[in-house]
Every structure is written in C-alpha cells, then in structure tokens.
Design an enzyme around this catalytic site. Structure first.
Site, PDB file in Angstrom:
ATOM      1  N   SER A  55       3.344 112.082  33.328  1.00 30.74           N
ATOM      2  CA  SER A  55       2.013 111.620  33.706  1.00 30.74           C
ATOM      3  C   SER A  55       1.045 111.707  32.522  1.00 30.74           C
ATOM      4  O   SER A  55       1.253 112.485  31.577  1.00 30.74           O
ATOM      5  CB  SER A  55       1.489 112.475  34.858  1.00 30.74           C
ATOM      6  OG  SER A  55       1.369 113.805  34.416  1.00 30.74           O
ATOM      7  N   THR A  56      -0.028 110.952  32.609  1.00 30.64           N
ATOM      8  CA  THR A  56      -1.042 110.980  31.553  1.00 30.64           C
ATOM      9  C   THR A  56      -1.665 112.369  31.464  1.00 30.64           C
ATOM     10  O   THR A  56      -1.931 112.881  30.366  1.00 30.64           O
ATOM     11  CB  THR A  56      -2.100 109.888  31.823  1.00 30.64           C
ATOM     12  OG1 THR A  56      -1.421 108.622  31.802  1.00 30.64           O
ATOM     13  CG2 THR A  56      -3.187 109.878  30.767  1.00 30.64           C
ATOM     14  N   GLU A  76       5.167 108.614  26.587  1.00 28.51           N
ATOM     15  CA  GLU A  76       5.313 107.467  27.505  1.00 28.51           C
ATOM     16  C   GLU A  76       4.729 107.922  28.832  1.00 28.51           C
ATOM     17  O   GLU A  76       5.324 108.749  29.523  1.00 28.51           O
ATOM     18  CB  GLU A  76       6.794 107.088  27.661  1.00 28.51           C
ATOM     19  CG  GLU A  76       7.427 106.560  26.385  1.00 28.51           C
ATOM     20  CD  GLU A  76       6.904 105.190  25.965  1.00 28.51           C
ATOM     21  OE1 GLU A  76       6.240 104.519  26.781  1.00 28.51           O
ATOM     22  OE2 GLU A  76       7.139 104.803  24.813  1.00 28.51           O
ATOM     23  N   CYS A 129       7.128 103.715  36.245  1.00 35.34           N
ATOM     24  CA  CYS A 129       5.918 103.617  35.426  1.00 35.34           C
ATOM     25  C   CYS A 129       5.451 102.176  35.328  1.00 35.34           C
ATOM     26  O   CYS A 129       4.256 101.898  35.344  1.00 35.34           O
ATOM     27  CB  CYS A 129       6.176 104.204  34.047  1.00 35.34           C
ATOM     28  SG  CYS A 129       7.640 103.539  33.243  1.00 35.34           S
TER      29      CYS A 129
HETATM   30  P1  NAD Z   1       4.687 115.117  35.084  1.00 34.74           P
HETATM   31  O1  NAD Z   1       3.813 114.838  33.926  1.00 34.74           O
HETATM   32  O2  NAD Z   1       4.187 115.962  36.176  1.00 34.74           O
HETATM   33  O3  NAD Z   1       6.042 115.819  34.597  1.00 34.74           O
HETATM   34  C1  NAD Z   1       6.863 115.273  33.588  1.00 34.74           C
HETATM   35  C2  NAD Z   1       7.618 116.380  32.903  1.00 34.74           C
HETATM   36  O4  NAD Z   1       6.693 117.218  32.183  1.00 34.74           O
HETATM   37  C3  NAD Z   1       8.372 117.316  33.836  1.00 34.74           C
HETATM   38  O5  NAD Z   1       9.628 117.623  33.256  1.00 34.74           O
HETATM   39  C4  NAD Z   1       7.464 118.539  33.881  1.00 34.74           C
HETATM   40  O6  NAD Z   1       8.152 119.733  34.239  1.00 34.74           O
HETATM   41  C5  NAD Z   1       6.968 118.588  32.462  1.00 34.74           C
HETATM   42  N1  NAD Z   1       5.752 119.378  32.255  1.00 34.74           N
HETATM   43  C6  NAD Z   1       4.891 119.884  33.171  1.00 34.74           C
HETATM   44  N2  NAD Z   1       3.883 120.555  32.552  1.00 34.74           N
HETATM   45  C7  NAD Z   1       4.114 120.465  31.217  1.00 34.74           C
HETATM   46  C8  NAD Z   1       3.422 120.929  30.056  1.00 34.74           C
HETATM   47  N3  NAD Z   1       2.280 121.611  30.140  1.00 34.74           N
HETATM   48  N4  NAD Z   1       3.948 120.630  28.847  1.00 34.74           N
HETATM   49  C9  NAD Z   1       5.083 119.908  28.729  1.00 34.74           C
HETATM   50  N5  NAD Z   1       5.781 119.449  29.797  1.00 34.74           N
HETATM   51  C10 NAD Z   1       5.304 119.729  31.024  1.00 34.74           C
HETATM   52  O7  NAD Z   1       5.158 113.682  35.595  1.00 34.74           O
HETATM   53  P2  NAD Z   1       6.019 113.334  36.892  1.00 34.74           P
HETATM   54  O8  NAD Z   1       5.149 113.455  38.084  1.00 34.74           O
HETATM   55  O9  NAD Z   1       7.303 114.082  36.819  1.00 34.74           O
HETATM   56  O10 NAD Z   1       6.366 111.799  36.599  1.00 34.74           O
HETATM   57  C11 NAD Z   1       5.608 110.730  37.043  1.00 34.74           C
HETATM   58  C12 NAD Z   1       4.756 110.165  35.921  1.00 34.74           C
HETATM   59  O11 NAD Z   1       5.570 109.752  34.825  1.00 34.74           O
HETATM   60  C13 NAD Z   1       4.006 108.901  36.340  1.00 34.74           C
HETATM   61  O12 NAD Z   1       2.680 108.970  35.876  1.00 34.74           O
HETATM   62  C14 NAD Z   1       4.763 107.785  35.614  1.00 34.74           C
HETATM   63  O13 NAD Z   1       3.993 106.631  35.400  1.00 34.74           O
HETATM   64  C15 NAD Z   1       5.181 108.463  34.370  1.00 34.74           C
HETATM   65  N6  NAD Z   1       6.309 107.755  33.747  1.00 34.74           N
HETATM   66  C16 NAD Z   1       6.085 107.060  32.593  1.00 34.74           C
HETATM   67  C17 NAD Z   1       7.119 106.337  31.997  1.00 34.74           C
HETATM   68  C18 NAD Z   1       6.882 105.547  30.737  1.00 34.74           C
HETATM   69  O14 NAD Z   1       7.854 105.163  30.094  1.00 34.74           O
HETATM   70  N7  NAD Z   1       5.665 105.290  30.350  1.00 34.74           N
HETATM   71  C19 NAD Z   1       8.391 106.354  32.574  1.00 34.74           C
HETATM   72  C20 NAD Z   1       8.587 107.073  33.748  1.00 34.74           C
HETATM   73  C21 NAD Z   1       7.525 107.784  34.323  1.00 34.74           C
END
Ligand code: NAD
Length: 467
Positions: A221-222, A242, A276
């Site tokens: 996520s952003t 990403e 995404c």
């Molecule tokens: P998220 O950001 O909650 O989690 C993603 C990952 O980050 C997980 O493995 C999580 O454990 C980890 N994380 C959590 N806190 C962290 C920190 N402080 N530092 C580093 N890592 C940490 O996202 P989500 O809910 O798992 O995924 C959905 C999001 O991902 C949506 O916004 C979607 O659009 C995005 N996404 C983007 C792409 C792209 O290519 N642009 C592809 C797939 C998903």
C-alpha cells in the site's frame, strides 16, 4: 498431512521463534500453524545474506541464470501442489492459482534470460566511456497478499540474476506457497543466497531499517510505502516502490455497450478486485451510461462467487478479514450517496462479497476517492471527455488506466492525457515481462520487469578509458 513449513535462513530450513495460524479465507478455519520469525531471526537472515554475497556476486551470471531456470522447472513440475496451497491461503479460484504459478515460472524464465553486459556509451578521439553494472548487496523483497507468487518471482529473479542476495518477506496472511517456493529457490542456490522470514506484520520495518540491507524492493500500500521510504532515508538505501492505484477507465461514446460492460466488469472484478491495476473507477459517457450500468448489473448477478477450491468458482473471497471489513464499510458508505447493486455477503463462513456496481455516485464519495481493493465498481457519468480526463487525473495516485473506444485515434489522444505509469486501450493488464512498468505520483517509484527492472538491482559504474 501437509509437510511442515520452515523459515529459510543461511541455507537451512528452521523453525520460527513462534508460530501463527494461516486462515483459509473461504472457510475462516486455520490451514496450518506457520512459523513466525522474531527480530533475531530477521537479523540472522540478513547476516546470512551478507555472508553469501561475495561468493554469489562472483559466480558467473550464466551459472546464476541456470540456477533460476531450475527453480522455474521445479515450480512447473509441482504446479498442482503449489496452486492448491495458494488457493487455500489466498482464496483465488484454483484455475487462477494455476495461472499464477505457471505465469510466475514463465516470468522467472523470461527475467532470468536477460543480460547485463558492459556498454560503450561514447567512443571518440579522447577515449571511451563504458557503463558497467554491479550488484548492490543484500536486497529485502517485501510482498503483499494479492499475488504473492508473481510478485516474489518479479523481485527475486532480477535480484539474484544481478548477483545480489535476498531476504524475502511474504505478507502475514499468505506465507505458505511463498515458503514452499522459497525452499525451491534455496535448493538451487548456495546457502545464504536466498532467505525468507515470515511475520505477523511486525518485522517489515526491522528488515527495511537494517543497516546491512542495501536495497528494498517493496510492493504494497501507499501508506506502508511511505514508511519504507522513511526507513531507507537515513542510509540512502535504494528503493523500488510498487504501491496502490485508483485506476480510471474512460469509456468513449462510440463503444458497443454490451462488450464495453463485459470488459469493464472483468477489469474491475479480476481477483475479486484485489489487483493494484484493477479498474477502480469507470467514467462513462452519458449517452451510454444507463445501458452500460444495466449490463454491469446483469454481469454482477451472474457471477459465481464461491470457495476457490470448488470447480466453477469464478471469484473467491476477499483475502483477509481486515480487507473484507474495509470493503463492506466502503459499500455501506457508497449506499448513502449512490445506488448500490449487489454487495451482499454470502450467508456462510468466509470473507465473500458479491460483485457490486455503484451508480449515480458523486466524485467525492469514498468509493471514488479511495482505493477499494475489492469487487466494487463505481460508475461515473460525464458529458465532455475533457472533464472525464480531468476527473480521472484528480487523484494522488497514478498507477494505470484504460480507455475504451471504437475510434483508436481518439482513444490514443485520451490515453496521452492520463497522468499514470501505463494506459491500455481496449485491453487490460497486458503485462509483458520484457517491458518495464512502474507507477506515477504516489503509486510508486522506479520500475519492475524488463531490462530497466533488472538494472534497478544494480549500481551503474561509468568508467572512462583514455584513447
Ligand atoms: P501493505 O502495505 O499493508 O503490506 C505489504 C507488505 O508490507 C506486507 O508484507 C506487510 O507485512 C509489509 N509491511 C507492513 N508494515 C511494514 C513496514 N513498516 N515496513 C516494511 N514492510 C511492512 O499492503 P497489502 O494490504 O498487503 O497489499 C495491498 C496493497 O498493495 C494495495 O494498495 C495494492 O494496490 C498494492 N499493490 C501494488 C502493486 C503494484 O505493483 N503497484 C501490486 C500489488 C499490490
């Protein structure tokens, strides 16, 4: 009985400091107790990757490539087992899980076939400038839960091909297929080159802040992307982000409504909207608005939503409870400002939400402004295409977008005005592993896939050689 799961640290399969349940989102029951790392294990994984770096970086690229090709071969040979595991934890229908595993093997082979060769960038009477590429060191690869395996392949392959070593961290709710595939990587590379740790959403920050991590390749996520960027700032680490998207589809007035509706529906509901690059808002010309909304509602009624393990399921559940609650909340909010069709939860366990169409909804509705990441499509009316483009661009995000039209020249003109990293005309999610992609604005930074994606895992060194 399922074979047990392990963390992968320094070439060894090790138990976690503790365990955590992994929930099947179609049944809300625990699949298995999965290892959960603690901070000391993250540090051990980074230390192992650091120790393995010099040897792997010195290994000829042809040998690194050959190891990666073997990973792809074994993934394909075990596709049934891996796809079933992926469906059980992620929720997607089995045929889609097979596509993800098979597609990831394809991506792996494609990316492993790339080359890093010295390039002469200028050569004249004074001498020549040669561009070289060398690996960065330890790379942290962090993935979300929607496409755990594709995203692992997209990160791990170029990182390892370029000569880096890895510590991967899958999302807490989808660690299982990643751990199995991690075992496959670990089998074909020297000890310490590929490490994987799992967490309960508490160790990502430890990994990204670690002083021995040279680069972070993050998809998520952003909001989390911002934290990754902040934690990388003190040591100026390389980062590729990403992030989220709120992709608009612009539908011009010359489309055939039935086929346009079908394309919009598929583009919005793919993977139950948890993509995404899914279509997250549709701007439809007023002359087509009612016909397209009516057809979208028919398609929503026809969709088969079921446990992904059941034959015939087209759409599985939302992947986790938090996401399910968020999407339900956004649908309830949309119902206060627009007309909601569908959106019912199923009367059974599991995080199921039926495909939902929201029409006559204002631009400032939450379902329009925020990324829903679920099976809900808001449809907005426009009369002037310049206005539709301005509304599509009125967001902090800029991942992708689509334009739907019979007249491709008009569509191209619209595409050229969208502030996003990619736009597809009359198609969606046309992704080619040889072509780099990345988001605009707050949808990300840097590129993945293709030669540019590979080079993100390297340092460029410019050498001047006098004549
Ligand atoms: P998220 O950001 O909650 O989690 C993603 C990952 O980050 C997980 O493995 C999580 O454990 C980890 N994380 C959590 N806190 C962290 C920190 N402080 N530092 C580093 N890592 C940490 O996202 P989500 O809910 O798992 O995924 C959905 C999001 O991902 C949506 O916004 C979607 O659009 C995005 N996404 C983007 C792409 C792209 O290519 N642009 C592809 C797939 C998903």
């Amino acid at each position: 009985m399922m074979e047990p799961f392990h963390l992968i640290i320094g070439g060894k399969l090790v138990a976690g400091a503790s365990t955590m349940p992994v929930i099947n989102p179609a049944t809300e029951t625990s699949i298995v107790d999965c290892p959960r790392a603690d901070e000391a294990q993250v540090n051990a994984a980074v230390a192992a990757a650091k120790a393995a770096f010099a040897g792997w970086a010195a290994t000829p690229i042809a040998d690194r490539r050959a190891a990666l090709m073997k990973v792809a071969d074994e993934m394909e040979a075990r596709i049934d087992e891996l796809a079933r595991l992926l469906t059980s934890e992620q929720g997607k229908p089995l045929d889609k899980a097979m596509e993800e595993i098979g597609g990831s093997a394809f991506i792996l082979r494609a990316l492993a076939s790339l080359h890093l060769v010295d390039k002469v960038v200028q050569d004249d009477e004074n001498g020549r400038f040669v561009e070289q590429r060398y690996p960065l060191g330890v790379v942290a690869a962090i993935a979300p839960w929607n496409f755990p395996i594709s995203l692992l392949a997209v990160k791990a392959t170029p990182a390892l091909l370029a000569g880096n070593t890895l510590v991967c961290k899958p999302a807490p709710t989808t660690p299982l297929a990643s751990l199995r595939i991690g075992e496959i990587f670990n089998k074909y590379v020297p000890a310490g080159v590929f490490n994987m740790v799992t967490d309960a959403n508490d160790l990502g920050g430890v990994l990204t802040a670690h002083p021995d991590v040279a680069k972070v390749s993050f998809t998520g996520s952003t909001a989390t992307g911002r934290k990754v960027m902040a934690s990388a700032s003190s040591l100026l680490k390389r980062i590729t982000l990403e992030l989220g998207g709120n992709d608009a589809a612009i539908v011009l007035d010359d489309v055939e409504p039935k086929s346009a509706a079908k394309s919009l529906f598929e583009g919005a509901m793919v993977n139950s909207g948890q993509v995404c690059l899914a279509i997250k808002r549709a701007y439809v010309h007023e002359s087509q608005y009612d016909a397209i909304c009516d057809e979208l509602e028919v398609l929503a009624d026809l969709a088969v939503v079921d446990d992904g393990a059941k034959q015939g399921a087209q759409y599985g559940p939302l992947q986790n409870k938090a996401q399910y609650d968020k999407v339900r909340e956004m649908i309830a909010d949309a119902a206060t400002v627009g007309k909601v069709h569908g959106g019912a939860a199923l009367d059974r366990p599991g995080y199921f939400i039926r495909p939902t169409i929201v029409r006559d909804v204002p631009d400032d509705a939450r379902i329009v402004r925020e990324e829903q990441f679920g099976p809900v499509l808001p449809v907005l009316r426009y009369s002037d295409v310049a206005d539709a483009i301005a509304r599509a661009n009125d967001t902090d995000q800029g991942l992708g977008g689509t334009v739907w039209a019979t007249d491709k020249a008009r569509a191209l003109d619209v595409a050229g005005q969208l502030e996003t990293g990619m736009v597809w005309i009359n198609s969606h999610m046309n992704i080619n592993p040889f072509i780099a992609m990345g988001g605009a604005k707050q949808s990300g930074m840097g590129q993945e896939l293709g030669q540019a994606g590979l080079e993100e895992f390297t340092q460029r060194r410019l050498v001047f050689v006098p004549a």
